[in-house]
Motif scaffolding. Structure first.
Motif, PDB file in Angstrom:
ATOM      1  N   GLN A  94       0.831  -1.190   0.000  1.00  0.00           N
ATOM      2  CA  GLN A  94       0.000   0.000   0.000  1.00  0.00           C
ATOM      3  C   GLN A  94       0.878   1.258   0.000  1.00  0.00           C
ATOM      4  OE1 GLN A  94      -3.116  -0.253  -0.912  1.00  0.00           O
ATOM      5  NE2 GLN A  94      -4.201   0.323   0.969  1.00  0.00           N
ATOM      6  N   PRO A  95       0.620   2.240  -0.843  1.00  0.00           N
ATOM      7  CA  PRO A  95       1.345   3.514  -0.779  1.00  0.00           C
ATOM      8  C   PRO A  95       1.058   4.216   0.537  1.00  0.00           C
ATOM      9  CG  PRO A  95       0.147   3.260  -2.860  1.00  0.00           C
ATOM     10  CD  PRO A  95      -0.340   2.193  -1.954  1.00  0.00           C
ATOM     11  N   THR A  96       2.089   4.828   1.111  1.00  0.00           N
ATOM     12  CA  THR A  96       1.923   5.561   2.377  1.00  0.00           C
ATOM     13  C   THR A  96       2.730   6.846   2.321  1.00  0.00           C
ATOM     14  OG1 THR A  96       3.798   4.462   3.430  1.00  0.00           O
ATOM     15  CG2 THR A  96       1.636   3.416   3.677  1.00  0.00           C
ATOM     16  N   THR A  97       2.388   7.790   3.177  1.00  0.00           N
ATOM     17  CA  THR A  97       3.155   9.033   3.254  1.00  0.00           C
ATOM     18  C   THR A  97       4.532   8.775   3.852  1.00  0.00           C
ATOM     19  OG1 THR A  97       2.124   9.493   5.401  1.00  0.00           O
ATOM     20  CG2 THR A  97       1.071  10.421   3.451  1.00  0.00           C
ATOM     21  N   SER A  98       4.593   7.777   4.760  1.00  0.00           N
ATOM     22  CA  SER A  98       5.883   7.512   5.405  1.00  0.00           C
ATOM     23  C   SER A  98       6.901   6.931   4.438  1.00  0.00           C
ATOM     24  CB  SER A  98       5.686   6.558   6.589  1.00  0.00           C
ATOM     25  OG  SER A  98       5.142   5.320   6.140  1.00  0.00           O
ATOM     26  N   THR A 101       5.486   7.591  -0.899  1.00  0.00           N
ATOM     27  CA  THR A 101       4.781   7.147  -2.110  1.00  0.00           C
ATOM     28  C   THR A 101       3.344   7.648  -2.136  1.00  0.00           C
ATOM     29  OG1 THR A 101       4.196   5.075  -0.989  1.00  0.00           O
ATOM     30  CG2 THR A 101       6.178   5.069  -2.382  1.00  0.00           C
ATOM     31  N   LEU A 102       2.965   8.482  -1.139  1.00  0.00           N
ATOM     32  CA  LEU A 102       1.591   8.966  -1.078  1.00  0.00           C
ATOM     33  C   LEU A 102       1.595  10.405  -0.593  1.00  0.00           C
ATOM     34  CD1 LEU A 102      -1.391   7.980  -1.416  1.00  0.00           C
ATOM     35  CD2 LEU A 102      -1.405   7.607   1.059  1.00  0.00           C
ATOM     36  N   ASP A 103       0.865  11.259  -1.262  1.00  0.00           N
ATOM     37  CA  ASP A 103       0.728  12.646  -0.845  1.00  0.00           C
ATOM     38  C   ASP A 103       0.094  12.715   0.542  1.00  0.00           C
ATOM     39  OD1 ASP A 103       1.715  13.572  -3.255  1.00  0.00           O
ATOM     40  OD2 ASP A 103      -0.282  13.758  -4.168  1.00  0.00           O
ATOM     41  N   THR A 104       0.508  13.737   1.308  1.00  0.00           N
ATOM     42  CA  THR A 104      -0.215  14.006   2.552  1.00  0.00           C
ATOM     43  C   THR A 104      -1.481  14.778   2.219  1.00  0.00           C
ATOM     44  OG1 THR A 104       1.042  16.045   2.863  1.00  0.00           O
ATOM     45  CG2 THR A 104       1.880  14.052   3.938  1.00  0.00           C
ATOM     46  N   SER A 105      -2.449  14.657   3.138  1.00  0.00           N
ATOM     47  CA  SER A 105      -3.744  15.296   2.898  1.00  0.00           C
ATOM     48  C   SER A 105      -3.806  16.664   3.546  1.00  0.00           C
ATOM     49  CB  SER A 105      -4.873  14.430   3.465  1.00  0.00           C
ATOM     50  OG  SER A 105      -4.841  13.143   2.909  1.00  0.00           O
ATOM     51  N   THR A 308      -2.682  21.400   8.530  1.00  0.00           N
ATOM     52  CA  THR A 308      -1.569  20.950   7.673  1.00  0.00           C
ATOM     53  C   THR A 308      -1.938  21.179   6.219  1.00  0.00           C
ATOM     54  OG1 THR A 308      -2.437  18.688   7.549  1.00  0.00           O
ATOM     55  CG2 THR A 308      -0.864  19.158   9.323  1.00  0.00           C
ATOM     56  N   ASN A 309      -0.956  21.275   5.341  1.00  0.00           N
ATOM     57  CA  ASN A 309      -1.153  21.458   3.906  1.00  0.00           C
ATOM     58  C   ASN A 309      -0.778  20.174   3.161  1.00  0.00           C
ATOM     59  OD1 ASN A 309      -1.897  24.219   4.131  1.00  0.00           O
ATOM     60  ND2 ASN A 309       0.286  24.762   4.314  1.00  0.00           N
ATOM     61  N   ALA A 310      -1.553  19.885   2.054  1.00  0.00           N
ATOM     62  CA  ALA A 310      -1.288  18.678   1.265  1.00  0.00           C
ATOM     63  C   ALA A 310       0.019  18.822   0.505  1.00  0.00           C
ATOM     64  CB  ALA A 310      -2.430  18.441   0.275  1.00  0.00           C
ATOM     65  N   THR A 311       0.651  17.639   0.274  1.00  0.00           N
ATOM     66  CA  THR A 311       1.850  17.601  -0.564  1.00  0.00           C
ATOM     67  C   THR A 311       1.501  17.056  -1.929  1.00  0.00           C
ATOM     68  OG1 THR A 311       2.409  15.381   0.202  1.00  0.00           O
ATOM     69  CG2 THR A 311       3.321  17.231   1.450  1.00  0.00           C
ATOM     70  N   ASN A 312       2.368  17.199  -2.885  1.00  0.00           N
ATOM     71  CA  ASN A 312       2.142  16.730  -4.264  1.00  0.00           C
ATOM     72  C   ASN A 312       3.469  16.175  -4.779  1.00  0.00           C
ATOM     73  OD1 ASN A 312       1.205  16.208  -6.804  1.00  0.00           O
ATOM     74  ND2 ASN A 312       0.984  18.359  -7.422  1.00  0.00           N
ATOM     75  N   PHE A 335      -1.030   7.375  -7.218  1.00  0.00           N
ATOM     76  CA  PHE A 335      -1.850   7.062  -6.062  1.00  0.00           C
ATOM     77  C   PHE A 335      -2.001   8.307  -5.200  1.00  0.00           C
ATOM     78  CE2 PHE A 335       0.128   2.899  -7.069  1.00  0.00           C
ATOM     79  CZ  PHE A 335      -1.042   2.207  -7.349  1.00  0.00           C
ATOM     80  N   ILE A 336      -3.229   8.549  -4.689  1.00  0.00           N
ATOM     81  CA  ILE A 336      -3.501   9.700  -3.829  1.00  0.00           C
ATOM     82  C   ILE A 336      -4.401   9.261  -2.680  1.00  0.00           C
ATOM     83  CG2 ILE A 336      -3.296  11.366  -5.722  1.00  0.00           C
ATOM     84  CD1 ILE A 336      -6.396  11.510  -5.700  1.00  0.00           C
ATOM     85  N   PRO A 337      -4.378  10.032  -1.549  1.00  0.00           N
ATOM     86  CA  PRO A 337      -5.363   9.774  -0.493  1.00  0.00           C
ATOM     87  C   PRO A 337      -6.726  10.313  -0.927  1.00  0.00           C
ATOM     88  CG  PRO A 337      -3.997  11.647   0.114  1.00  0.00           C
ATOM     89  CD  PRO A 337      -3.414  11.089  -1.165  1.00  0.00           C
ATOM     90  N   SER A 338      -7.787   9.767  -0.325  1.00  0.00           N
ATOM     91  CA  SER A 338      -9.145  10.136  -0.748  1.00  0.00           C
ATOM     92  C   SER A 338      -9.434  11.616  -0.565  1.00  0.00           C
ATOM     93  CB  SER A 338     -10.179   9.315   0.025  1.00  0.00           C
ATOM     94  OG  SER A 338     -10.042   9.537   1.417  1.00  0.00           O
ATOM     95  N   ALA A 339      -8.731  12.266   0.395  1.00  0.00           N
ATOM     96  CA  ALA A 339      -9.003  13.693   0.634  1.00  0.00           C
ATOM     97  C   ALA A 339      -8.456  14.576  -0.475  1.00  0.00           C
ATOM     98  CB  ALA A 339      -8.406  14.114   1.974  1.00  0.00           C
ATOM     99  N   ASN A 340      -7.583  14.036  -1.317  1.00  0.00           N
ATOM    100  CA  ASN A 340      -6.920  14.874  -2.319  1.00  0.00           C
ATOM    101  C   ASN A 340      -7.528  14.775  -3.714  1.00  0.00           C
ATOM    102  OD1 ASN A 340      -5.270  15.310  -0.165  1.00  0.00           O
ATOM    103  ND2 ASN A 340      -3.336  14.941  -1.225  1.00  0.00           N
TER     104      ASN A 340
END
Length: 973
Positions: A94-98, A101-105, A308-312, A335-340
Motif C-alpha cells: 500500500q502507498p503511504t506518506t511515510s 509514495t503517497l501525498d499528505t492530505s 496541515t497542507n497537502a503535498t504533491n 496514487f492519492i489519499p481520498s481527501a486529495n
C-alpha cells in the motif's frame, strides 16, 4: 313474366295451417332481360390432373479434397488468427506518506475537548473555610500548553463548598443565592478579609475557585453544583488568544435539572496544545475525595490538531501501449489519499507531469481494483484493456497490427518501496495474416454464414467468430481449424457449421465429405454454396427442396363472369370439388364424362371459392350451360393447354321488358295486407292435444304423446313442424336475392302463441354475393290480460288480471323452484315466474317433473305462492295488418301499419333480383323438407312491389301507383 294464381271466392288467399302452397313468378327468358350464356362440353374423364406433393428439404455437400491447399496453409503464411500482446504487474504494498509514495492530505485545525461527568448518587462532603487545602477535594483544570514543565500552564482548582451559615465563608457565599468566588473576590466581601487570610493560611492559592454546592447562576437561585461549576469555569475563562490571561476553557452543560449529567469542556483555541494528555499536564483531574467513589469522572482533553497542507510528490507509474489503430498512447497513474481527489480524475504532479489519479483502497486488493478502473476509464486508455485478479492487473493491448514500443515503468519511490512489483512487460503478440478466404452458406430462411480456415493449433479455436478482410472490405466469419488430414479438417468445418448461432442448416460428416441439410422444407432451401479464394475443396449446391402442395400441370379452364371476376378451374387427383390453393379452383375427374361435368359444375357454383351465384350453371349429361346473373359484358371462357373440353362463345344479352322486376335495380317498396295465424298451438306436458277445431292454430299433442323433437310422428302437425315450430318462417315473398317474411321468436308453445318478428334478407349481387339481414323485435305478439272476467286464482290489479297462480307450496334452492305434483305441467321454457306480489322472479329455462329451473338466479325472493301469465291469446289472428319493406339503396326500413319497427344501413353496392323464380307464400327455391319451414300460415289479401320508397296510406288496402308498379296481386274478388 308468367305467374299462375288460383283465385277463389273468398275475400283473401288463405294458406291454412299445415298447408303446403305458394304462388310462383316464373322466370321467362322471352319476357325479361336476357343475360349472356355459354356452354362447356366435357368429352373426357381423364383431364390432366394436378396432384399433391410432399414437402422436401434441400441438401448440399462440401468435400475436402486436399486440406494442404486451403488458404490458411498457403505459402503466404501459417496463421490467419491474431493474438494480442499483454503485460501484468501487481500492487504489492500500500502507498503511504511515510514511504514517500503517497501525498499528505490537507487537514484543518481542531480544538481539543474534554468532559466532567456527574453520575447518579454523587454526594461528597463539601469543604468549609477551615478545611485544609488538598487536591483530593478539587476539580483541577489547566489551560492549553504553551511551554514545558509545570510552569508552562495555569492551573485552576475548583472546590465544592458548604453554603450553609456555618461554612465559615462570607454571607455572600451562603444560602440559595450563594456566589462563586476566588480568594481575591472573597477579600472584597463583607468580613471577607479574615476568611481570605484563613484560606491562604490553609494552603489555598490565588487561582483556587470556591463553588457553593447550591447557589446563584445566571439562571437563578438554588442551582445545583453542576450548573454552578459550569458558570464558575466560564466566569474565570481568559482570552482565547492569550492563555495566560485566564482559564481559556469554555464549559457547556445541558439544561436539565438535578446534579446528574455532563459538562462539555472545549479549549478556546485550536491545535495540539489543548490536548492535556501528557503528565504533568493532563486534565481535567478529579480529586479522590470529591470523586465520591468515581461518581464524578473526567474525560481528558484530546482531538486538538494543527492545520496541515497537502503535498504533491512526483511519484507515478507510466504505461505506454498501442491503441486499436496501432498508435502509441502513454498514460501516467498516481496514487492519492481520498481527501486529495477522486479516482479517474486528471491532475498534475509538482513537476507538471499529467497523471490520472487513483485513490488508494483499504488494502492492496482494493487499490488494485481502483487502478484497474482508472486504466480502463476514458481518462485512461478509454477501453476495457485491464483486468484484475486479487492484486495482479493484466493489460491486453488493443493493437493487432503493431506491438513495438509498449512498456510499463515506475518512478523511484514506487520502485524502492515495492508499491508495484512483479512487472512483466508486453509479450505474446501475434500479427495477423489474412488471405481473405471463406465458404459461404445460406439457409432456407435467408440467413448467411461465412466459414474461414485457420492454422491447426492456432490461438483461434473452431467456432470462434471474427472479421477478415476481402478486397479491403470486412467480412464477419466463423473460424474453423485445419486438421492434420482431409477427414479431420472436414470434421472441424462441420463442427463450426453445427455450432453457428441462429443458423438453420444441419450437417453430417463421413470421412472427408460434409453433407448439409436445410432445416426447413421447401424451395427456399435451394441455395448456392459460395467459395471465396478457396482451394482444396469441391462443393455441390443445395437442391431438392420442394414445397408441399399441388404439382400443377398448368392445364385449366379460365372463366370470367360479367363483372370481370376470373377463376381458373383445374382437375385434381384428390382435392374436393370447389377447394382452392388461391390460384386454382379444383374439381375431380369423375367415373365418366357426365360425372366429371357435374364435378366441374359444383366447383363453379361453389359460393366461397368458385363463381357462386354470379353464374347459374345447369347440366345436361356432359354439357354445362353457364348463364350470367347480371349484365356486364365481361363474360369470357378459355382453355389453357387443356384438351378434352370444348367451350362455346358467350352470347345472348338483350334489353327487353325493362319493367320486369328482374331488371329493376333501384329503390323499391314491397307491402302486403295479411292476417297471420298462430303456428304454435297450445302445448302441455301431460294433457290434451291443443286445439283440434281451429283453422288458425294447429294441434299440439302433449309431450307424453310425442316429444316433438323431430318430424317423425303419427301426428300431422308434428310431421309438418318437427322441432322447428318455434323458429318457423312465414314467407311473404322469396327470391334468391330478396326475402320478406315473418319469423316466430318463441322458445316453447306452453301458454305461448307464436310471436313474430318482421325480417328482410337482401343480397348484394355484385361479385361475391353478400347477404344482409334486417329484423325487427317481435311485432305480432300475444296478450294475457283479462278484462271483466273473474279468476279466483288470479293476481288482480284493479278489475284486471294478467297472472294466474301456479302453486301455493313453492320452495326454492338456488335457481330451482319445486312445486307440488302436476303444478308444473303447463310450464315450459320461456315462461315468466312471478312472486306473491306480482314481481318477476325469473324466466324458465327448463322443467323436469315438479322442478322449474330458471335461466338465472332469482331476481327476488321466491315466495310459496307463485304466478305465471294468464292464458295468452293471439289476437292478431283476428286482425288485418299491413307490413312494408322499403329499400333505398343504402337502408332497409320495416313498417307495420305505417309505423317504423326497424331501420338499418346495408350499403348494398348493387342489387337486382336473382334471375330465378320468385315465390309468394313460401320459398320455393328450397327442397321439400326445408320449404315447409317457410310456409306462410294465414290470410294474404294483397301484395305489391313498387318503384320508389312510398308506402300505402291505408292499413286496410294497398294503393300502388300504376306507373311505378312492378307487380300487384289482390285476392278474394
Amino acid at each position: 313474366m308468367v305467374s299462375t294464381v288460383h283465385v277463389g271466392k273468398s275475400r283473401a288467399l288463405v294458406f291454412p295451417v299445415m298447408s303446403d302452397g305458394h304462388l310462383k313468378f316464373e322466370f321467362d327468358d322471352s319476357n325479361s332481360i336476357t343475360y349472356n350464356s355459354s356452354t362447356i362440353t366435357v368429352n373426357s374423364n381423364s383431364l390432366t390432373e394436378a396432384s399433391n406433393v410432399s414437402a422436401a428439404t434441400a441438401t448440399g455437400s462440401i468435400t475436402i479434397s486436399n486440406y494442404a491447399n486451403l488458404p490458411a496453409n498457403g505459402v503466404e503464411g501459417y496463421t490467419t488468427a491474431v493474438a494480442s500482446s499483454s503485460a501484468s504487474f501487481s500492487v504489492s504494498t500500500q502507498p503511504t506518506t511515510s514511504s514517500s509514495t503517497l501525498d499528505t492530505s490537507t487537514t484543518s485545525a481542531a480544538v481539543a475537548m474534554g468532559a466532567i461527568t456527574f453520575s447518579t448518587g454523587w454526594n461528597p462532603t463539601p469543604i468549609t473555610a477551615s478545611t485544609t487545602a488538598s487536591n483530593n477535594n478539587a476539580i483541577i483544570l489547566r489551560n492549553r500548553q504553551t511551554g514545558s514543565g509545570t510552569t508552562a500552564n495555569k492551573t485552576f482548582r475548583f472546590f465544592y463548598i458548604d453554603n450553609s451559615a456555618s461554612n465559615g465563608f462570607p454571607a455572600d457565599m451562603q444560602g440559595p443565592s450563594a456566589r462563586i468566588s476566588d480568594i481575591a473576590g472573597i477579600n472584597g466581601m463583607t468580613n471577607g478579609g479574615l476568611t481570605a487570610d484563613t484560606l491562604i493560611a490553609s494552603g489555598y492559592l490565588d487561582n483556587d475557585i470556591f463553588v457553593p454546592e447550591v447557589g446563584l447562576t445566571s439562571s437563578g437561585n438554588n442551582q445545583h453544583f453542576r450548573f454552578m461549576l459550569t458558570q464558575a469555569i466560564n466566569s474565570f475563562n481568559g482570552i482565547g488568544s492569550n492563555p495566560s490571561s485566564g482559564l481559556d476553557i469554555t464549559a457547556l452543560t445541558s439544561n436539565t435539572t438535578g446534579v446528574t449529567g455532563s459538562i462539555t469542556l472545549t479549549q478556546d483555541a485550536t491545535g495540539t496544545a489543548g490536548n492535556h494528555n501528557t503528565t504533568p499536564n493532563t486534565g481535567p483531574v478529579i480529586g479522590s475525595t470529591i470523586a465520591n467513589g468515581s461518581k464524578l469522572s473526567a474525560t481528558v482533553f484530546s482531538g486538538g490538531t494543527n492545520a496541515t497542507n497537502a503535498t504533491n510528490i512526483n511519484e507515478y507509474m507510466t504505461i505506454t501501449m498501442r491503441n486499436s489503430s496501432g498508435n502509441l498512447v502513454t498514460k501516467n497513474f498516481k496514487f492519492i489519499p481520498s481527501a486529495n481527489g477522486n479516482t479517474n480524475s486528471v491532475g498534475t504532479t509538482a513537476n507538471g507531469t499529467s497523471v490520472v489519479r487513483v485513490v488508494i483502497g483499504g488494502n492492496t486488493t482494493a487499490t488494485a481494483n481502483a487502478l484497474r478502473n482508472a486504466i480502463n476509464h476514458t481518462n485512461g486508455f478509454n477501453s476495457t484493456v485491464a483486468s484484475v485478479s486479487g492484486t495482479t492487473i493484466t493489460i491486453s493491448s488493443p493493437s493487432l497490427t503493431n506491438f513495438s514500443g509498449q512498456s510499463i515503468s515506475r518512478t523511484s519511490a514506487y520502485s524502492s518501496a515495492s508499491i508495484l512489483g512483479s512487472i512483466t512487460g508486453f509479450t505474446g503478440g501475434v500479427l495477423a495474416h489474412d488471405p481473405g478466404s471463406y465458404i459461404q452458406l445460406t439457409d432456407s430462411l435467408g440467413v448467411v454464414k461465412k466459414f474461414s480456415p485457420v492454422k491447426v493449433g492456432d490461438a483461434v479455436s473452431t467456432g470462434d467468430t471474427g472479421t477478415i478482410s476481402v478486397s479491403g472490405s470486412p467480412h464477419s466469419v466463423i473460424f474453423f481449424q485445419l486438421g492434420t488430414n482431409n477427414n479431420t479438417t472436414a470434421t472441424n468445418l462441420g463442427t463450426a457449421i453445427h455450432g453457428a448461432s441462429g443458423f438453420n442448416i444441419t450437417r453430417s460428416v463421413s470421412n472427408n465429405i460434409i453433407t448439409l441439410t436445410q432445416g426447413t422444407v421447401g424451395t427456399d432451401g435451394n441455395t448456392n454454396i459460395v467459395t471465396q479464394t478457396f482451394g482444396g475443396t469441391s462443393k455441390s449446391d443445395f437442391s431438392g427442396g420442394v414445397n408441399a402442395g399441388a404439382n400443377v400441370q398448368n392445364q385449366y379452364i379460365s372463366i370470367t363472369n360479367s363483372q370481370g371476376g376470373v377463376k381458373k378451374y383445374h382437375a385434381h387427383a384428390t382435392e374436393s370439388n370447389g377447394a382452392t390453393n388461391n390460384t386454382y379452383v379444383w374439381f375431380q375427374n369423375g367415373a365418366d364424362n357426365n360425372a366429371t361435368a357435374e364435378n366441374l359444375k359444383n366447383a363453379i357454383i361453389n359460393a366461397t371459392n368458385g363463381h357462386g351465384q354470379t353464374l347459374i350453371v345447369s347440366r345436361t349429361n356432359n354439357v354445362l350451360t353457364l348463364t350470367a346473373t347480371t349484365q356486364g359484358g365481361n363474360e369470357a371462357s378459355s382453355l389453357n393447354n387443356l384438351s378434352g373440353v370444348v367451350l362455346a362463345s358467350w352470347s345472348g344479352a338483350g334489353n327487353s321488358s325493362l319493367g320486369s322486376i328482374w331488371n329493376y335495380n333501384r329503390s323499391f317498396t314491397i307491402e302486403a295486407l295479411i292476417t297471420p295465424y298462430d303456428v304454435n298451438g297450445i302445448g302441455h306436458r301431460t294433457t290434451g292435444q291443443g286445439r283440434l277445431d281451429s283453422t288458425k292454430t294447429p294441434p299440439s299433442p302433449n309431450l307424453g304423446l310425442d316429444n316433438q323433437l323431430d318430424a317423425i310422428s303419427n301426428y300431422q302437425s308434428v310431421t309438418f313442424f318437427g322441432a322447428n315450430r318455434n323458429t318457423h318462417k312465414m314467407m311473404l315473398f322469396a327470391n334468391t336475392y330478396f326475402k320478406f317474411y315473418l319469423q316466430n321468436t318463441t322458445s316453447s308453445n306452453f301458454n305461448q302463441p307464436a310471436e313474430y318478428k318482421l325480417v328482410c334478407e337482401i343480397t348484394d349481387s355484385l361479385f361475391t354475393p353478400i347477404t344482409h339481414t334486417v329484423a325487427s323485435e317481435p311485432v305480432f305478439i300475444s296478450k294475457s290480460k283479462l278484462f271483466g272476467y273473474y279468476d279466483p286464482t288470479g293476481f288482480y290489479s284493479g278489475a284486471t288480471t294478467s297472472l294466474a297462480r301456479i302453486s301455493t307450496t313453492a320452495s326454492a334452492s338456488s335457481s330451482n323452484i319445486t312445486v307440488s305434483s302436476g303444478e308444473a305441467n303447463a310450464i315450459s321454457t320461456g315462461n315468466k315466474i312471478y312472486d306473491s306480489s306480482g314481481v318477476l322472479i325469473g324466466t324458465v329455462s327448463s322443467v323436469s317433473s315438479n322442478t322449474i329451473t330458471l335461466s338465472a338466479s332469482p331476481a327476488t325472493t321466491v315466495t310459496s305462492t307463485i304466478y305465471t301469465s294468464q292464458p295468452k291469446e293471439a289476437l292478431y289472428v283476428e286482425q288485418i295488418s299491413r307490413v312494408s319493406c322499403v329499400f333505398n339503396g343504402n337502408t332497409v326500413t320495416l313498417y307495420v301499419n305505417g309505423n317504423i319497427v326497424k331501420a338499418a344501413r346495408v350499403n348494398i353496392g348493387h342489387f337486382t333480383m336473382h334471375p330465378s323464380d320468385c315465390f309468394i307464400g313460401q320459398d320455393g327455391n328450397l327442397d321439400a323438407t326445408n320449404r315447409k319451414q317457410t310456409q306462410f300460415m294465414g290470410e294474404l289479401y294483397e301484395i305489391s312491389m313498387c318503384k320508389g320508397v312510398s308506402t300505402s296510406l291505408s292499413n286496410t288496402s294497398l294503393d300502388p301507383n300504376y306507373a311505378q308498379t312492378l307487380f300487384y296481386y289482390r285476392f278474394g274478388e
